[in-house]
Design a protein around this motif. Structure first.
Motif, PDB file in Angstrom:
ATOM      1  N   ILE A  89       5.249  -5.070  -0.511  1.00 26.28           N
ATOM      2  CA  ILE A  89       6.074  -4.319   0.438  1.00 26.28           C
ATOM      3  C   ILE A  89       7.359  -3.843  -0.229  1.00 26.28           C
ATOM      4  O   ILE A  89       7.784  -2.690  -0.059  1.00 26.28           O
ATOM      5  CB  ILE A  89       6.394  -5.191   1.663  1.00 26.28           C
ATOM      6  N   ALA A  90       7.972  -4.736  -1.030  1.00 28.83           N
ATOM      7  CA  ALA A  90       9.200  -4.360  -1.729  1.00 28.83           C
ATOM      8  C   ALA A  90       8.953  -3.222  -2.706  1.00 28.83           C
ATOM      9  O   ALA A  90       9.768  -2.308  -2.858  1.00 28.83           O
ATOM     10  CB  ALA A  90       9.763  -5.572  -2.471  1.00 28.83           C
ATOM     11  N   SER A  91       7.799  -3.272  -3.380  1.00 26.97           N
ATOM     12  CA  SER A  91       7.444  -2.210  -4.320  1.00 26.97           C
ATOM     13  C   SER A  91       7.276  -0.884  -3.599  1.00 26.97           C
ATOM     14  O   SER A  91       7.699   0.169  -4.086  1.00 26.97           O
ATOM     15  CB  SER A  91       6.154  -2.577  -5.060  1.00 26.97           C
ATOM     16  N   ALA A  92       6.651  -0.929  -2.413  1.00 30.04           N
ATOM     17  CA  ALA A  92       6.389   0.296  -1.664  1.00 30.04           C
ATOM     18  C   ALA A  92       7.677   0.972  -1.208  1.00 30.04           C
ATOM     19  O   ALA A  92       7.761   2.202  -1.166  1.00 30.04           O
ATOM     20  CB  ALA A  92       5.504  -0.002  -0.457  1.00 30.04           C
ATOM     21  N   VAL A  93       8.701   0.174  -0.893  1.00 26.40           N
ATOM     22  CA  VAL A  93       9.958   0.765  -0.418  1.00 26.40           C
ATOM     23  C   VAL A  93      10.977   0.946  -1.532  1.00 26.40           C
ATOM     24  O   VAL A  93      12.098   1.381  -1.292  1.00 26.40           O
ATOM     25  CB  VAL A  93      10.568  -0.088   0.712  1.00 26.40           C
ATOM     26  N   GLY A  94      10.586   0.573  -2.751  1.00 20.96           N
ATOM     27  CA  GLY A  94      11.445   0.823  -3.897  1.00 20.96           C
ATOM     28  C   GLY A  94      12.406  -0.284  -4.271  1.00 20.96           C
ATOM     29  O   GLY A  94      13.204  -0.134  -5.195  1.00 20.96           O
ATOM     30  N   LEU A  95      12.342  -1.429  -3.586  1.00 19.16           N
ATOM     31  CA  LEU A  95      13.282  -2.505  -3.874  1.00 19.16           C
ATOM     32  C   LEU A  95      13.049  -3.123  -5.251  1.00 19.16           C
ATOM     33  O   LEU A  95      13.990  -3.492  -5.949  1.00 19.16           O
ATOM     34  CB  LEU A  95      13.174  -3.595  -2.801  1.00 19.16           C
TER      35      LEU A  95
ATOM     36  N   LEU B  51      -0.925  -0.211  -1.047  1.00 16.83           N
ATOM     37  CA  LEU B  51      -2.346  -0.542  -1.137  1.00 16.83           C
ATOM     38  C   LEU B  51      -2.661  -1.288  -2.434  1.00 16.83           C
ATOM     39  O   LEU B  51      -3.399  -2.277  -2.434  1.00 16.83           O
ATOM     40  CB  LEU B  51      -3.191   0.729  -1.046  1.00 16.83           C
ATOM     41  N   LEU B  52      -2.081  -0.834  -3.541  1.00 18.33           N
ATOM     42  CA  LEU B  52      -2.293  -1.521  -4.817  1.00 18.33           C
ATOM     43  C   LEU B  52      -1.717  -2.937  -4.760  1.00 18.33           C
ATOM     44  O   LEU B  52      -2.339  -3.886  -5.253  1.00 18.33           O
ATOM     45  CB  LEU B  52      -1.638  -0.736  -5.956  1.00 18.33           C
ATOM     46  N   GLY B  53      -0.544  -3.076  -4.153  1.00 15.06           N
ATOM     47  CA  GLY B  53       0.075  -4.389  -4.049  1.00 15.06           C
ATOM     48  C   GLY B  53      -0.737  -5.341  -3.192  1.00 15.06           C
ATOM     49  O   GLY B  53      -0.916  -6.514  -3.547  1.00 15.06           O
TER      50      GLY B  53
END
Length: 213
Positions: free
Chosen positions: A56-62, A156-158
């Motif tokens: 989730i963090a990766s998806a939002v750029g964190l 999706l990858l995460g």
């Protein structure tokens, strides 16, 4: 599939990463050997929750923000290292698992212990900067640069990574847990295994603390 490319190669790469020894796998196997399959599976679920958080963090750029900040990266690295050394030290010195009372049967593990196992697995995963760097450096190779669904693709990858990790961790937990009954009948062997796993945790924590960006 959204902006994802070479998905089969991604799956194969993630599988190889998940079966490579590291803090998450060591934690799951250690709990399985010490407390049985159920504890191992619960621990694996906690690790998977950490992976989902990374996704989730990766998806939002964190994760990109954390990786770009030397201070945040260093803080997370040392928190993860300190936690691994803490767990390992308690196991080595015999206070991580109680020796005064007989082991609690697997089917009767208290809810508080279940929550504790989940939390420990989650912390072990979420404070592992190598997983963070994997999300940042590896995932973009499987997302089309000029695509329109980057966030969804990274998510999706995460989540795929989390699911594959959960499956492999559970398999390792079940295999390692098969030895739990034999180990529980041999106090000396149990203490030895606790110390071996504890020393492994301490070593992983030290190595993590020395890891450079």
């Amino acid at each position: 599939m959204l902006d994802i490319t070479h998905f089969p190669l991604f799956l194969a790469s993630v599988f190889l990463l998940c079966i490579t020894p590291g803090p998450d796998l060591a934690y799951v196997v250690g709990q399985s050997v010490a407390n049985g399959r159920r504890s191992g599976v619960i621990s694996a679920s906690g690790v998977a929750l950490g992976s989902c958080t990374h996704a989730i963090a990766s998806a939002v750029g964190l994760t990109a923000l954390i990786t770009a900040s030397p201070l945040l990266f260093t803080v997370i690295k040392y928190i993860g290292a300190a936690y691994l050394i803490y767990l390992g030290s308690k196991m080595v010195w015999g206070t991580f698992f109680s020796r005064e009372e007989e082991k609690t049967p697997q089917a009767e593990i208290p809810r508080s212990n279940t929550r504790s196992l989940l939390i420990r697995g989650f912390i072990t995963s979420i404070t592992n900067p190598k997983v963070l760097l994997f999300f940042i450096s590896f995932f973009p190779q499987f997302v089309v640069v000029d695509g329109d669904h980057h966030a969804s693709s990274f998510l999706l990858l995460g989540l795929t990574y989390a699911v594959v990790g959960l499956m492999t961790d559970v398999i390792f937990a079940l295999v390692a847990g098969s030895a739990a009954s034999a180990v529980s009948r041999n106090v000396m062997l149990q203490k030895l295994l606790d110390r071996v796993v504890g020393i492994t945790f301490i070593g992983l924590g030290v190595r993590l603390a020395l890891t450079r960006r």
